[in-house]
Design an enzyme around this catalytic site. Structure first.
Site, PDB file in Angstrom:
ATOM      1  N   LYS A  29      -6.584  -4.891  -3.057  1.00 35.34           N
ATOM      2  CA  LYS A  29      -7.187  -5.516  -1.848  1.00 35.34           C
ATOM      3  C   LYS A  29      -8.226  -4.619  -1.460  1.00 35.34           C
ATOM      4  O   LYS A  29      -7.968  -3.354  -1.009  1.00 35.34           O
ATOM      5  CB  LYS A  29      -6.073  -5.822  -1.140  1.00 35.34           C
ATOM      6  CG  LYS A  29      -5.362  -4.989  -0.361  1.00 35.34           C
ATOM      7  CD  LYS A  29      -4.060  -5.379   0.632  1.00 35.34           C
ATOM      8  CE  LYS A  29      -3.701  -4.357   1.223  1.00 35.34           C
ATOM      9  NZ  LYS A  29      -4.198  -3.329   2.219  1.00 35.34           N
ATOM     10  N   ASP A  61       0.695  -1.331  -0.018  1.00 39.00           N
ATOM     11  CA  ASP A  61       0.017   0.107   0.025  1.00 39.00           C
ATOM     12  C   ASP A  61       0.892   1.230   0.235  1.00 39.00           C
ATOM     13  O   ASP A  61       0.636   2.431   0.640  1.00 39.00           O
ATOM     14  CB  ASP A  61      -1.073  -0.034   1.145  1.00 39.00           C
ATOM     15  CG  ASP A  61      -1.999  -1.214   1.227  1.00 39.00           C
ATOM     16  OD1 ASP A  61      -2.040  -1.885   0.056  1.00 39.00           O
ATOM     17  OD2 ASP A  61      -2.798  -1.070   2.068  1.00 39.00           O
ATOM     18  N   GLN A 116       8.430 -14.485  21.360  1.00 37.14           N
ATOM     19  CA  GLN A 116       7.934 -15.818  21.512  1.00 37.14           C
ATOM     20  C   GLN A 116       8.543 -16.847  20.523  1.00 37.14           C
ATOM     21  O   GLN A 116       7.936 -17.690  19.998  1.00 37.14           O
ATOM     22  CB  GLN A 116       6.460 -16.009  21.596  1.00 37.14           C
ATOM     23  CG  GLN A 116       5.863 -15.036  22.422  1.00 37.14           C
ATOM     24  CD  GLN A 116       4.321 -15.172  22.775  1.00 37.14           C
ATOM     25  OE1 GLN A 116       3.798 -16.333  23.094  1.00 37.14           O
ATOM     26  NE2 GLN A 116       3.311 -14.201  22.324  1.00 37.14           N
ATOM     27  N   VAL A 153       3.064   0.056   4.152  1.00 33.74           N
ATOM     28  CA  VAL A 153       2.283   0.879   5.354  1.00 33.74           C
ATOM     29  C   VAL A 153       1.004   0.194   5.232  1.00 33.74           C
ATOM     30  O   VAL A 153       0.539  -0.175   4.602  1.00 33.74           O
ATOM     31  CB  VAL A 153       2.538   2.350   4.799  1.00 33.74           C
ATOM     32  CG1 VAL A 153       3.957   2.887   4.803  1.00 33.74           C
ATOM     33  CG2 VAL A 153       1.735   2.692   3.403  1.00 33.74           C
ATOM     34  N   THR A 154       0.398   0.551   6.710  1.00 29.74           N
ATOM     35  CA  THR A 154       0.999   0.947   7.714  1.00 29.74           C
ATOM     36  C   THR A 154       1.399  -0.239   8.635  1.00 29.74           C
ATOM     37  O   THR A 154       0.735  -1.106   8.652  1.00 29.74           O
ATOM     38  CB  THR A 154       0.193   1.977   8.772  1.00 29.74           C
ATOM     39  OG1 THR A 154      -1.117   1.476   9.019  1.00 29.74           O
ATOM     40  CG2 THR A 154      -0.030   3.466   7.817  1.00 29.74           C
ATOM     41  N   CYS A 204      -2.434  -2.346   7.526  1.00 29.39           N
ATOM     42  CA  CYS A 204      -2.289  -3.683   6.606  1.00 29.39           C
ATOM     43  C   CYS A 204      -1.007  -4.644   6.746  1.00 29.39           C
ATOM     44  O   CYS A 204      -1.115  -5.583   6.076  1.00 29.39           O
ATOM     45  CB  CYS A 204      -2.239  -2.665   5.260  1.00 29.39           C
ATOM     46  SG  CYS A 204      -4.016  -1.888   5.110  1.00 29.39           S
ATOM     47  N   GLU A 252      -4.674  -0.810  -1.486  1.00 26.68           N
ATOM     48  CA  GLU A 252      -5.956  -0.911  -0.776  1.00 26.68           C
ATOM     49  C   GLU A 252      -6.970  -0.050  -1.534  1.00 26.68           C
ATOM     50  O   GLU A 252      -6.688   1.075  -1.781  1.00 26.68           O
ATOM     51  CB  GLU A 252      -5.914  -0.223   0.853  1.00 26.68           C
ATOM     52  CG  GLU A 252      -7.221  -0.489   1.505  1.00 26.68           C
ATOM     53  CD  GLU A 252      -7.360  -0.132   2.926  1.00 26.68           C
ATOM     54  OE1 GLU A 252      -6.217   0.035   3.590  1.00 26.68           O
ATOM     55  OE2 GLU A 252      -8.160   0.075   3.535  1.00 26.68           O
ATOM     56  N   LYS A 270      -7.772  -4.834   4.891  1.00 28.93           N
ATOM     57  CA  LYS A 270      -6.360  -4.440   5.416  1.00 28.93           C
ATOM     58  C   LYS A 270      -5.258  -5.644   4.938  1.00 28.93           C
ATOM     59  O   LYS A 270      -4.161  -5.079   4.844  1.00 28.93           O
ATOM     60  CB  LYS A 270      -6.432  -4.173   6.869  1.00 28.93           C
ATOM     61  CG  LYS A 270      -7.450  -3.286   7.171  1.00 28.93           C
ATOM     62  CD  LYS A 270      -7.131  -1.971   6.766  1.00 28.93           C
ATOM     63  CE  LYS A 270      -8.143  -0.783   6.905  1.00 28.93           C
ATOM     64  NZ  LYS A 270      -8.265   0.259   6.023  1.00 28.93           N
TER      65      LYS A 270
END
Ligand code: TIU
Length: 227
Positions: free
Chosen positions: A131, A26, A204, A159-160, A164, A74, A134
């Site tokens: 798309k 995007d 993790q 971004v961002t 997204c 987007e 997001k």
């Protein structure tokens, strides 16, 4: 095995380097320039420009190595049939998706404001995924295209970071892709959200994937190609 020096540990590259794709999310005028969607949501859109030179370097590296590149925008249909009212109306912004703005209709495919910024314009033959959501996998043919070309590794930018980009990375991770988020090739309107996203994806033991700088990514690619 060649690897990119990354966090939380080295990111192993695929045996066939063309199984690794650059994904640029995007980088369109709607998010980077005044009068677009990002501005309509009340953001300081100037913040996102910082990553443009780094993205140009990454794009040049992937192009010179003839590795796959996927850009996204987007975008909604001009009749708004793919735009849920919840998305259009939430927050009651002054300019809503589909409304006329200084760069054409906000977030509508084909309008000037919906184009990728000229510095990163795709070359003929490079894939652009439009798309409606997001995430880049939701209601697009991205997964089909990746499978068709046996792509397993995604180097994710754009971004961002926490909207997204992170949504796309989580969608990809759940589908089994090995994802690396490029720290200095992603940006947010909220620096603290960017930092938190970088930390949460690599926490993790890489719960969502890896992070590395663009320089680390390019150094890793050169190990394989000797470029
Ligand atoms: N508002 C915001 O931060 N982002 C979006 O609406 N879309 C993308 O992240 N591309």
């Amino acid at each position: 095995m060649a690897a990119i020096s990354a966090q939380p540990f080295d990111y192993p590259l695929p045996a066939t380097l063309s199984q690794a794709a650059l994904v640029i999310i995007d980088m369109q005028r709607d998010f980077l320039e005044p009068g677009g969607f990002g501005d309509a949501l009340g953001n300081d859109v100037g913040l996102l420009r910082a990553i443009v030179p780094t993205l140009q370097q990454l794009l040049a590296a992937f192009r010179s190595l003839e590795l796959p590149i996927f850009q996204t925008t987007e975008s909604h249909r001009s009749d708004l049939a793919d735009c849920p009212p919840s998305k259009r109306l939430r927050g009651n912004p002054a300019l809503k998706i589909g409304d006329p703005g200084p760069m054409g209709r906000i977030l509508i495919e084909g309008e000037p404001g919906n184009a990728i910024i000229p510095e990163l314009a795709p070359l003929p033959g490079e894939t652009v995924i439009t798309k409606p959501g997001k995430g880049a996998f939701y209601n697009t043919n991205l997964e089909f295209l990746l499978k068709t070309h046996d792509i397993t590794h995604l180097i994710i930018t754009g971004v961002t970071t926490e909207v997204c980009v992170q949504t796309t990375m989580r969608e990809a991770n759940d589908r089994g892709y090995e994802c690396l988020l490029v720290e200095d090739a992603t940006e947010s309107y909220f620096p603290e959200f960017k930092q938190a996203t970088l930390e949460m994806v690599r926490a993790q033991g890489g719960i969502v994937g890896w992070t590395a700088t663009a320089e680390q990514v390019m150094a890793g690619l050169k190990q394989v190609k000797g470029a």
